[in-house]
Design an enzyme around this catalytic site. Structure first.
Site, short mmCIF file in Angstrom:
data_model
loop_
_atom_site.label_atom_id
_atom_site.label_comp_id
_atom_site.label_asym_id
_atom_site.label_seq_id
_atom_site.Cartn_x
_atom_site.Cartn_y
_atom_site.Cartn_z
N HIS A 217 0.87 -1.16 0.00
CA HIS A 217 0.00 0.00 0.00
C HIS A 217 0.90 1.21 0.00
O HIS A 217 1.96 1.17 0.61
CB HIS A 217 -0.91 0.03 1.22
N SER A 299 -8.52 4.99 -1.38
CA SER A 299 -8.10 4.59 -0.04
C SER A 299 -8.20 3.08 0.09
O SER A 299 -9.02 2.43 -0.56
CB SER A 299 -8.99 5.23 1.02
N ASP A 300 -7.34 2.52 0.95
CA ASP A 300 -7.60 1.16 1.38
C ASP A 300 -8.93 1.18 2.13
O ASP A 300 -9.39 2.23 2.60
CB ASP A 300 -6.47 0.65 2.26
N TRP A 301 -9.54 0.02 2.26
CA TRP A 301 -10.89 -0.05 2.78
C TRP A 301 -10.90 0.36 4.27
O TRP A 301 -10.37 -0.34 5.12
CB TRP A 301 -11.45 -1.45 2.59
#
Length: 781
Positions: A217, A299-301
């Site tokens: 990420h 965004s990541d979750w």
């Protein structure tokens, strides 16, 4: 990113816990290693070059949108499918929306798909061709199932923490190797035609397929421990200095952007005490300005922790939308002047332009059409598998196995009368059910073999073949007797066994870091078998480095293979190697130490402690000295070095030739315009290094020739800057050439904020691993 200022950290903490609490929390500046100075405003997409046509189309479509419609594109929604997330449709303008789904090793959580070799397995193959073909065939499955955005491939974590729980999703601990493989993967997935990079022409697929999301990420997400806030403990902060972030952590992202990636996912943790999805330095400054990224940031979750601040910092799409930070609040922010509408317009532009860039407006399946909400309910079957993917799945699985020991002429096996098999990682997992839609689809512990790791990067193939199943079929064909015991920790060995094969695994999954890099159970099992069998073969399905000191010197442990995470063709691939149908060609994409302590401070994830118990800090004060660079610096002898791997044949190196490219610009500083990936002249060719590689053995095989460069003025002795993998018949030789660019031969200048080509004598080393480099030469610039 110099040493962090106490006032800056206090300001960040004060937003979370109040000014007085922040004052109490921070008392010693020396605990912090980097800072992220603010970079505003968020750069707008400009198009140009390969993005210009998509930019102009997006400009026309977004120009017809209302403010509400533009905002609608910025937050994910839940639909009646198993897509990981969806960008909603705008039916009025015939925009169908987009389906985003996991992951970088194959489409997860649905039916009729394949399970590809994991990132670590591709890294161990050291094959650019395999990375490209895997990307092409994997992308085709996602497209068939109606997935617009493939949530992969992975270049973060960058393997800083040896026990990191998600290292296996990425390719390697080395940024150069990881960057090469991610560029090929992105190119394969996106399939945009023919390109040229560093004088290497790559024929790509003709279909435009997906928007690869280069996760997990961006950036510095190196541990699972405390990646998210929990209770009164905040997310860990990855504190990284400017030089290190460029030369290690940003490097493969730059290669991915250069290859055309349309999407970047920002990470859960903090970077220099600012959340990854709120960090204007990393998003606006590094990604969108320095690298000229034209796609959108998602965004990541659940990684969004603020509203207007994240929009200003460079976040374009929040997943999922139930965080409540945007939506109507974003509309209100524009109306009350807190956020300029131009920022919302740019967010929409980046999404729509990416959709156009990959021709998803032309004959792309309905988003999520092959992703039923529950595969156990009646539904229309969309079979994503392409028969043409079969050789990629098998060859990819074969090439990621690394043979590190082979004595007593043990391998390949030669018409054995009896084989004895031991260990839980030989058999099919007890609960293997591709229709289960499990987030953590993988075999754990004593449950069975590992086709892949666990978590959102897991695979859910329609069919997978374990080593035991494949060995049974081979034994049946050859008339070999097979004895097996997958339960006992101290089994008895049939005395007539020609060879004994012991299987183990080293599991890892999203959500936690690995508990250890060795275990007493497996070591004891191996030694128990070896005490009774004079040819004992050890097979590890490992999701990261696995120490072997507990058994490696046993005289009857005669062969060891790191089998990594091969995907659905695990069994057939292993059988092909064990019986010599193919020769091993994998090389380690990491270093195997002799002792845990040899890895130093990066063995374990950072933990909350002392006065910072509520604000865990991970200071990356080792800088660029990771893995083999650290071992070289400290003079530590590894058990198996980075780049090491054996074959059933032998290779010889000769005739090194180093050539400066006539007319190349050797001015210390790049001066070209910024396009996708950074300044254009960073990829100018500066020099080539050529060597002859000859197969001196009796069987055909592939060899990974590796180039390491000692850059004048760089602190490291040498670092990887090239690899090629020729396949050679016995007595055949081939000249391989490594092409070196300006960036390859530069170091990052903190003062000038540019890559600096060094003046002085460059040293070049070529061989079969980072410590087996028989050829060397120099070049002066």
């Amino acid at each position: 990113m110099v040493a962090i200022k106490r006032a800056a950290l206090l300001a960040g903490l004060a937003q979370l816990i109040g000014t007085s609490a922040a004052q109490d929390a921070i008392t010693d500046d020396s605990h912090f290693y980097g800072q992220s100075p603010p970079v505003y405003p968020s750069p707008e997409m400009v198009g140009g070059n390969e993005w210009e046509a998509a930019f102009q189309k997006a400009k026309l479509l977004v120009g017809q949108m209302t403010l509400e419609e533009k905002v609608n594109l910025t937050a994910g929604v839940t639909k009646d499918s198993t897509c990981s997330g969806n960008i909603p449709a705008i039916e009025r303008l015939r925009f169908p929306g987009m389906c985003l789904s996991d992951a970088g090793n194959g489409l997860r959580n649905t039916d009729f798909v394949s399970g590809f070799p994991s990132g670590i397995h591709v890294g161990a193959s050291w094959s650019k061709d395999l990375a490209f073909r895997r990307g092409t065939t994997m992308g085709g499955e996602f497209k068939t199932k109606g997935v617009n955005v493939l949530l992969g491939p992975v270049v973060g974590p960058a393997w800083r923490i040896v026990r990191g729980g998600r290292n296996w999703e990425g390719f390697s601990v080395d940024p150069w190797l990881s960057g090469q493989l991610v560029a090929q993967t992105v190119s394969g997935i996106q399939g945009q035609g023919v390109i040229t990079s560093t004088k290497v022409s790559i024929l790509r697929a003709t279909l435009s397929i997906l928007i690869p999301n280069v996760l997990q990420h961006y950036i510095g997400n190196e541990q699972e421990t405390n990646r998210n806030p929990e209770g009164n403990i905040s997310s860990v902060s990855s504190n990284i200095d400017d030089k290190t972030i460029h030369e290690v952590y940003l490097w493969p992202f730059q290669d991915a952007v250069r290859a055309g990636s349309g999407n970047i996912m920002c990470s859960y943790q903090r970077v220099n005490n600012s959340y990854g999805c709120s960090n204007s330095k990393t998003l606006n400054g590094l990604l969108k300005s320095e690298l000229g990224f034209q796609g959108f940031v998602v965004s990541d979750w659940g990684a969004q922790h603020a509203g207007v601040a994240t929009a200003k910092a460079g976040l374009d799409v929040a997943m999922p939308s139930n965080g409540g930070f945007w939506g109507d609040h974003l509309i209100e922010a524009v109306k009350n002047g807190s956020l300029p509408e131009s920022r919302v317009t740019d967010m929409a532009m980046r999404v729509i332009a990416s959709w156009y860039q990959f021709n998803q407006d032309q004959d792309f399946p309905k988003p999520g059409i092959g992703m039923p909400s529950n595969v156990l309910d009646p539904h229309e079957i969309v079979d994503g598998r392409d028969p043409a993917a079969a050789p990629v799945l098998l060859n990819g699985a074969i090439e990621g196995h690394v043979l590190v020991k082979n004595t007593k002429d043990t391998l390949p096996l030669k018409s054995p009368r009896m084989l004895s098999l031991f260990g839980y990682s030989a058999k099919t997992p007890d609960d293997f059910n591709p229709s289960a839609n499990s987030l953590f689809m993988a075999a754990f512990g004593e449950n069975g073999t590992m086709f892949g790791g666990g978590g959102s990067g897991a695979i859910t193939p329609a069919l997978a073949i374990s080593p035991f199943e494949a060995l049974k079929m081979r034994a049946y064909q050859d008339g070999t007797a097979v004895f097996n015991d997958f339960i006992s920790d101290r089994p008895s060995v049939e005395p007539s066994s020609d060879a004994c094969i012991v299987f183990g695994n080293a599991w890892a999954s999203e959500g936690s870091d690995r508990p250890a890099i060795r275990d007493d159970y497996s070591d004891s099992l191996i030694k128990s078998v070896a005490d009774q069998c004079n040819k004992t073969v050890v097979i590890f399905h490992n999701a990261g480095p696995r120490l072997v000191e507990g058994f490696i010197d046993h005289p009857n442990v005669t062969a060891v293979i790191f089998a990594h995470l091969p995907g659905q063709e695990s069994g057939p691939a292993l059988v092909s190697l064990l019986f010599g149908d193919t020769s091993p060609s994998g090389k380690l994409p990491y270093t195997v130490a002799k002792n845990e302590s040899d890895y130093g401070d990066v063995l374990d994830p950072a933990q909350p402690k002392g006065e910072f118990a509520n604000f865990p800090q991970a200071d990356f004060n080792e800088g660029i000295y990771l893995d083999y660079r650290y071992f070289d610096k400290k003079g530590i002898e590894p058990r198996y070095e980075f780049g090491f791997g054996l074959s059933y044949t032998t290779f010889a190196y000769s005739n090194i030739s180093i050539n400066y490219i006539e007319g190349a610009n050797t001015y210390p500083w790049p001066g070209g315009p910024i396009v996708s990936g950074g300044q254009t002249d960073l990829w100018d060719a500066i020099a080539t290094v050529s060597v002859n590689v000859k197969n001196t053995g009796s069987v055909a095989g592939a060899e990974v020739a590796q180039l390491y460069v000692g850059i004048p003025g760089a602190p490291t002795k040498q670092q990887l800057r090239g690899f090629e993998k020729p396949f050679l018949q016995p007595s055949q030789s081939e000249t391989v050439t490594f092409h070196l660019t300006r960036r390859d031969l530069s170091v990052w200048s903190v003062e000038r904020q540019k890559w600096q080509l060094q003046q002085g004598t460059y040293k070049f080393y070529v061989g079969s691993s980072s410590r087996r480099l028989p050829l060397n030469g120099t070049m002066h610039l």
